[in-house]
Design a protein around this motif. Structure first.
Motif, short mmCIF file in Angstrom:
data_model
loop_
_atom_site.label_atom_id
_atom_site.label_comp_id
_atom_site.label_asym_id
_atom_site.label_seq_id
_atom_site.Cartn_x
_atom_site.Cartn_y
_atom_site.Cartn_z
N VAL A 39 -7.51 9.50 -2.61
CA VAL A 39 -7.66 10.37 -1.44
C VAL A 39 -6.44 11.27 -1.25
CG1 VAL A 39 -7.86 10.38 1.08
CG2 VAL A 39 -9.24 8.80 -0.27
N GLU A 40 -5.24 10.75 -1.49
CA GLU A 40 -4.02 11.44 -1.09
C GLU A 40 -3.43 12.35 -2.16
OE1 GLU A 40 -2.40 11.40 1.98
OE2 GLU A 40 -4.34 10.56 2.53
N TYR A 41 -3.76 12.17 -3.44
CA TYR A 41 -3.07 12.96 -4.45
C TYR A 41 -3.42 14.45 -4.36
CZ TYR A 41 -7.15 13.77 -7.43
OH TYR A 41 -8.36 14.19 -7.92
N GLY A 42 -4.61 14.78 -3.87
CA GLY A 42 -4.99 16.18 -3.74
C GLY A 42 -4.12 16.93 -2.74
N LEU A 43 -3.80 16.27 -1.62
CA LEU A 43 -2.92 16.88 -0.62
C LEU A 43 -1.54 17.15 -1.21
CD1 LEU A 43 -2.22 17.68 2.31
CD2 LEU A 43 -1.68 15.28 2.73
N LEU A 65 0.82 -1.21 0.00
CA LEU A 65 0.00 0.00 0.00
C LEU A 65 0.85 1.26 0.00
CD1 LEU A 65 -2.87 -0.95 2.49
CD2 LEU A 65 -2.96 -0.87 -0.01
N LEU A 66 2.12 1.17 0.41
CA LEU A 66 2.99 2.34 0.36
C LEU A 66 3.13 2.86 -1.06
CD1 LEU A 66 5.90 1.56 2.85
CD2 LEU A 66 4.10 3.25 3.09
N PHE A 67 3.13 1.97 -2.04
CA PHE A 67 3.22 2.41 -3.44
C PHE A 67 1.98 3.21 -3.82
CE2 PHE A 67 1.88 1.53 -7.82
CZ PHE A 67 2.91 2.16 -8.51
N PHE A 68 0.80 2.72 -3.43
CA PHE A 68 -0.44 3.39 -3.81
C PHE A 68 -0.71 4.63 -2.96
CE2 PHE A 68 -1.11 -0.99 -5.22
CZ PHE A 68 -1.61 -0.80 -6.50
N TYR A 69 -0.34 4.60 -1.70
CA TYR A 69 -0.68 5.70 -0.80
C TYR A 69 0.39 6.79 -0.76
CZ TYR A 69 -4.56 3.08 1.29
OH TYR A 69 -5.74 2.42 1.50
N ALA A 70 1.64 6.49 -1.13
CA ALA A 70 2.71 7.46 -1.02
C ALA A 70 3.36 7.75 -2.37
CB ALA A 70 3.77 6.96 -0.03
N LEU A 124 5.68 13.00 1.57
CA LEU A 124 6.01 11.60 1.82
C LEU A 124 5.78 11.22 3.27
CD1 LEU A 124 9.26 11.08 -0.29
CD2 LEU A 124 7.02 10.08 -0.69
N ILE A 125 6.11 12.11 4.19
CA ILE A 125 5.89 11.81 5.60
C ILE A 125 4.40 11.62 5.88
CG2 ILE A 125 6.00 12.79 7.92
CD1 ILE A 125 8.67 14.03 7.13
N LEU A 126 3.55 12.52 5.35
CA LEU A 126 2.11 12.42 5.60
C LEU A 126 1.51 11.19 4.94
CD1 LEU A 126 1.09 16.18 5.18
CD2 LEU A 126 1.39 14.91 7.30
N THR A 127 1.88 10.92 3.71
CA THR A 127 1.29 9.79 3.00
C THR A 127 1.78 8.45 3.54
OG1 THR A 127 3.01 10.06 1.31
CG2 THR A 127 0.88 11.10 0.88
N ILE A 128 3.06 8.36 3.89
CA ILE A 128 3.57 7.10 4.45
C ILE A 128 2.94 6.83 5.81
CG2 ILE A 128 5.64 6.02 5.41
CD1 ILE A 128 7.23 7.28 3.16
N THR A 129 2.79 7.88 6.61
CA THR A 129 2.11 7.70 7.90
C THR A 129 0.68 7.23 7.71
OG1 THR A 129 3.50 9.44 8.84
CG2 THR A 129 1.50 8.86 10.05
N LEU A 142 2.66 6.81 -5.59
CA LEU A 142 1.77 7.21 -6.70
C LEU A 142 1.14 8.59 -6.48
CD1 LEU A 142 0.72 6.19 -9.38
CD2 LEU A 142 -1.19 5.10 -8.20
N PRO A 143 0.62 8.92 -5.29
CA PRO A 143 0.09 10.28 -5.10
C PRO A 143 1.14 11.37 -5.28
CG PRO A 143 -0.76 8.83 -3.41
CD PRO A 143 0.29 8.07 -4.14
N VAL A 144 2.37 11.13 -4.84
CA VAL A 144 3.42 12.14 -5.00
C VAL A 144 3.72 12.36 -6.49
CG1 VAL A 144 5.88 12.57 -4.63
CG2 VAL A 144 4.45 11.81 -2.74
N CYS A 145 3.80 11.29 -7.26
CA CYS A 145 4.05 11.43 -8.70
C CYS A 145 2.90 12.14 -9.40
CB CYS A 145 4.29 10.05 -9.32
SG CYS A 145 5.79 9.22 -8.75
N VAL A 146 1.67 11.75 -9.08
CA VAL A 146 0.51 12.41 -9.70
C VAL A 146 0.42 13.87 -9.26
CG1 VAL A 146 -2.01 12.40 -9.84
CG2 VAL A 146 -0.76 10.24 -9.93
N GLY A 147 0.70 14.14 -7.98
CA GLY A 147 0.68 15.51 -7.50
C GLY A 147 1.72 16.38 -8.19
#
Length: 341
Positions: free
Chosen positions: A199-203, A106-111, A250-255, A113-118
């Motif tokens: 959920v996370e890419y907007g942040l 899930l780290l790939f999907f939650y951290a 990364l800190i927020l999404t990994i957490t 991937l959202p960072v790359c899309v963001g």
């Protein structure tokens, strides 16, 4: 007429500030004791309510959890000391190891991937000037402010076997791919990951946009004069300048990925089978269903330590190096020789 007396070296040294080194070296940092002695203790009265709230609702529960982790305790009877037995059970349980592996997926999907899309969205929006862009940004950020329960229920209905996602696949002739996305052993975990990415890419996008606004525009103008295109500008100027924002994202999404509970509980409850179980789900089950508060506390402490270690590693890996930033000057060209006539 009176004349001023000449000053000696001793007088000059005495009149120099106390914080200046006589040898011309760096200024000495004040010791912690000096800082505490100069602190106005009356200022602590302003933060006393916040400190009391933090102590009662954060520090005290953490201390109780550490205490419970060394006992075999069910919440009703007297606990039995077991030493490090609960921690040993945490590290030797095969189901917990599988749950930790799910969290790593899930780290790939939650951290990642959202960072790359963001980054992609922020880089595109910083160059596009169209009417209604502010509304478009707000719509993209909307998943971040929605309740996790609302998000879970909406996606559970969307990905149901008779839901809109499969209806669209059947309408375009791809009905063979229609399935119960959250109920299939092969697609349940990736489906949970897609929901977390949404959920996370907007942040991440908002953090990167705020960092791009702070970049000096003259740097981009110099890069364009040197012949840099949009891609070169992004990798040479934008990406290095966004290092602090990337670290925070990364800190927020990994957490969020490691402590995620409500999204999984309200969609699959860890199923089908144990394909979507995560450590936080076992913390809940051991504490409130199996009445194993000692083991649940030990698992929670281990999970907290893992999150702290990951945060430290991310900060050390992405911390900004000291020294002035290099300004983009384009490709270097050999200097021309000037011939005198």
């Amino acid at each position: 007429m009176s004349t001023a007396a000449p000053t000696t070296g001793r007088d000059t040294a005495a009149s120099a500030p106390a914080s200046t080194n006589r040898t011309g070296g760096r200024r000495r940092r004040p010791s912690p004791l000096t800082y505490l002695s100069s602190l106005h203790w009356t200022s602590l009265l302003y933060v006393a309510p916040a400190l009391a709230f933090f102590g009662v609702f954060v520090l005290y529960p953490i201390g109780i959890s550490v205490w419970y982790s060394f006992y075999d305790y069910d919440g009703l009877t007297v606990g039995t000391p077991v030493g490090w037995g609960n921690y040993t059970a945490v590290f030797t349980d095969s189901q917990l190891r599988a749950a930790l592996l799910h969290s790593l997926v899930l780290l790939f999907f939650y951290a990642a991937l959202p960072v790359c899309v963001g980054l992609l969205l922020a880089g595109a929006m910083s160059r596009i000037r169209v009417y209604g862009l502010t509304v478009f940004r707000a719509v993209l950020f909307l998943p971040q402010i929605l309740s996790s329960v609302v998000v879970a229920v909406a996606w559970r209905n969307l990905l149901a076997e008779d839901g809109p996602a499969n209806a669209v696949l059947r309408a375009v002739g791809l009905g063979r791919f229609a399935t119960s996305w959250l109920g299939d052993f092969d697609t349940a975990l990736p489906s949970i990951g897609v929901i977390g990415s949404w959920v996370e890419y907007g942040l991440c996008m908002v953090l990167f946009l705020s960092g791009i606004v702070a970049i000096d525009r003259s740097t981009y103008e110099a890069a364009r004069l040197d012949g840099a295109g949009p891609v070169r500008e992004f990798f040479a100027i934008t990406l290095p300048a966004l290092r602090p924002q990337i670290s925070i994202a990364l800190i927020l999404t990994i957490t969020f990925a490691l402590r995620n509970f409500d999204l999984i509980w309200n969609t699959t409850r860890g199923g089908p089978g144990t394909t979507t179980t995560v450590p936080s789900l076992y913390v809940y089950q051991d504490a409130f269903q199996n009445r194993m508060l000692g083991r649940a506390s030990a698992l929670a402490i281990v999970l907290t330590v893992v999150i702290l270690l990951v945060v430290v590693v991310v900060q050390l890996a992405l911390r900004e190096r000291e020294g002035p930033r290099r300004r983009f000057t384009g490709p270097r060209t050999p200097a021309r020789k000037v011939h005198s006539s």
